[in-house]
Design a protein around this motif. Structure first.
Motif, PDB file in Angstrom:
ATOM      1  N   LYS A 242       1.305  -1.911  -0.461  1.00  0.00           N
ATOM      2  CA  LYS A 242       0.027  -0.008  -0.161  1.00  0.00           C
ATOM      3  C   LYS A 242       0.893   1.305   0.097  1.00  0.00           C
ATOM      4  N   GLU A 243       1.940   1.562   0.984  1.00  0.00           N
ATOM      5  CA  GLU A 243       2.858   1.810   0.913  1.00  0.00           C
ATOM      6  C   GLU A 243       3.542   2.798  -0.327  1.00  0.00           C
ATOM      7  N   LEU A 244       4.290   1.454  -1.192  1.00  0.00           N
ATOM      8  CA  LEU A 244       4.428   1.808  -1.984  1.00  0.00           C
ATOM      9  C   LEU A 244       3.893   2.690  -3.482  1.00  0.00           C
ATOM     10  N   ASP A 245       2.614   1.486  -3.488  1.00  0.00           N
ATOM     11  CA  ASP A 245       1.543   2.241  -4.626  1.00  0.00           C
ATOM     12  C   ASP A 245       1.249   3.417  -4.219  1.00  0.00           C
ATOM     13  N   SER A 246       1.476   4.326  -3.143  1.00  0.00           N
ATOM     14  CA  SER A 246       0.741   5.490  -2.584  1.00  0.00           C
ATOM     15  C   SER A 246       2.337   6.010  -2.946  1.00  0.00           C
ATOM     16  N   GLY A 247       3.493   6.201  -3.628  1.00  0.00           N
ATOM     17  CA  GLY A 247       4.219   6.134  -3.747  1.00  0.00           C
ATOM     18  C   GLY A 247       4.788   6.798  -5.416  1.00  0.00           C
ATOM     19  N   LYS A 248       4.046   5.665  -6.013  1.00  0.00           N
ATOM     20  CA  LYS A 248       4.746   5.772  -7.260  1.00  0.00           C
ATOM     21  C   LYS A 248       3.680   6.929  -7.768  1.00  0.00           C
ATOM     22  N   LEU A 249       5.254   7.460  -9.085  1.00  0.00           N
ATOM     23  CA  LEU A 249       4.876   8.452 -10.371  1.00  0.00           C
ATOM     24  C   LEU A 249       4.164   7.762 -11.080  1.00  0.00           C
ATOM     25  N   PRO A 250       3.585   9.330 -11.371  1.00  0.00           N
ATOM     26  CA  PRO A 250       2.105   9.694 -12.055  1.00  0.00           C
ATOM     27  C   PRO A 250       2.956   8.655 -13.701  1.00  0.00           C
ATOM     28  N   LYS A 251       2.216   8.045 -14.465  1.00  0.00           N
ATOM     29  CA  LYS A 251       2.101   7.427 -16.140  1.00  0.00           C
ATOM     30  C   LYS A 251       2.471   8.260 -17.166  1.00  0.00           C
ATOM     31  N   LYS A 252       3.375   8.796 -17.682  1.00  0.00           N
ATOM     32  CA  LYS A 252       3.193   9.003 -18.825  1.00  0.00           C
ATOM     33  C   LYS A 252       2.256   9.412 -19.763  1.00  0.00           C
TER      34      LYS A 252
END
Length: 252
Positions: A242-252
């Motif tokens: 869950k914490e990893l998903d919250s810190g993912k970069l937005p897809k370009k």
């Protein structure tokens, strides 16, 4: 007889007055001379040091370069490791020219345009940067962009990657990890005080997340390698994901 006594008394009063006036005058002159001497003295607080002679003047030489390693021809002029001298003022201007801040202070241009700076507290013609005193930050758009680039790059040194493979086989863990990217400076976050959720990172009812607490989208490169490193009863894999998903970069 009475006139003689009166005249003597008047002369005595005049003489005493003259003596007292002379004593006060001498005391005043002495005080002025002492004050002038103190002001001219090099040891007096607020006064400048005495001028040095040309044989003892220094120009900020580095003793390690000039005395221990004078170089060819016994050259004892100013030497630096880089071959040039910038100084703190020059470094500050260099940071501003590259779009970055120095000492967590915004550049004059950012102050004029109001970019990521708190408004100055104004009393009449006097302006005080209270927000900068209490909440100064080095974050701006250029630094946020740099943080994203560092997070996306991860560990990109081939030698370190190869060494990590050796360490995994020999010791069971890696030696090198990606560079740390701090999570401060999310866009749209203002104010000097943060809520309890922002301080603790725990907001089960989503009372602050996305409203007063906005997490940065730089990415969390260090957490990727710690995905499977958990302690019993401390952090579950679901919470880590869950914490990893919250810190993912937005897809370009």
């Amino acid at each position: 007889l009475k006139q003689t006594v009166v005249s003597l008394r008047l002369e005595g009063i005049h003489t005493v007055t003259m003596v007292r006036s002379s004593a006060l005058t001498r005391a005043g002159v002495f005080s002025l001379a002492a004050a002038a001497g103190l002001l001219c003295s090099p040891g007096f607080v607020g006064a400048g040091p005495a001028a040095r002679s040309t044989s003892t003047q220094l120009n900020g030489y580095r003793l390690d370069k000039m005395l221990l390693e004078p170089g060819e021809g016994n050259d004892r002029t100013l030497q630096t490791s880089e071959g040039f001298w910038v100084g703190e003022v020059g470094f500050e201007k260099s940071q501003w020219a590259q779009g970055y801040r120095y000492r967590m202070r915004a550049s004059p241009e950012e102050h004029r345009k109001g970019i990521d700076v708190a408004p100055a507290f104004q009393i009449g013609p006097i302006k005080i940067r209270i927000g900068e005193m209490l909440g100064g930050s080095g974050n701006n758009d250029n630094l946020r962009r740099l943080k994203k680039e560092i997070a996306q790059a991860g560990l990109d040194d081939p030698k370190k990657i190869e060494e990590n493979e050796y360490w995994l086989k020999r010791y069971g863990h890696k030696r090198w990890f990606p560079k740390y990217v701090d999570q401060s400076g999310a866009k749209g976050v203002g104010g000097l005080f943060r809520g309890l959720a922002a301080w603790s990172g725990f907001d089960p009812l989503n009372e602050e997340r996305g409203k007063t607490w906005i997490e940065a989208d730089y990415g969390k490169p260090l957490m990727g390698d710690k995905k499977d490193m958990t302690f019993p009863g401390l952090l579950t894999k679901e919470q880590m994901q869950k914490e990893l998903d919250s810190g993912k970069l937005p897809k370009k």
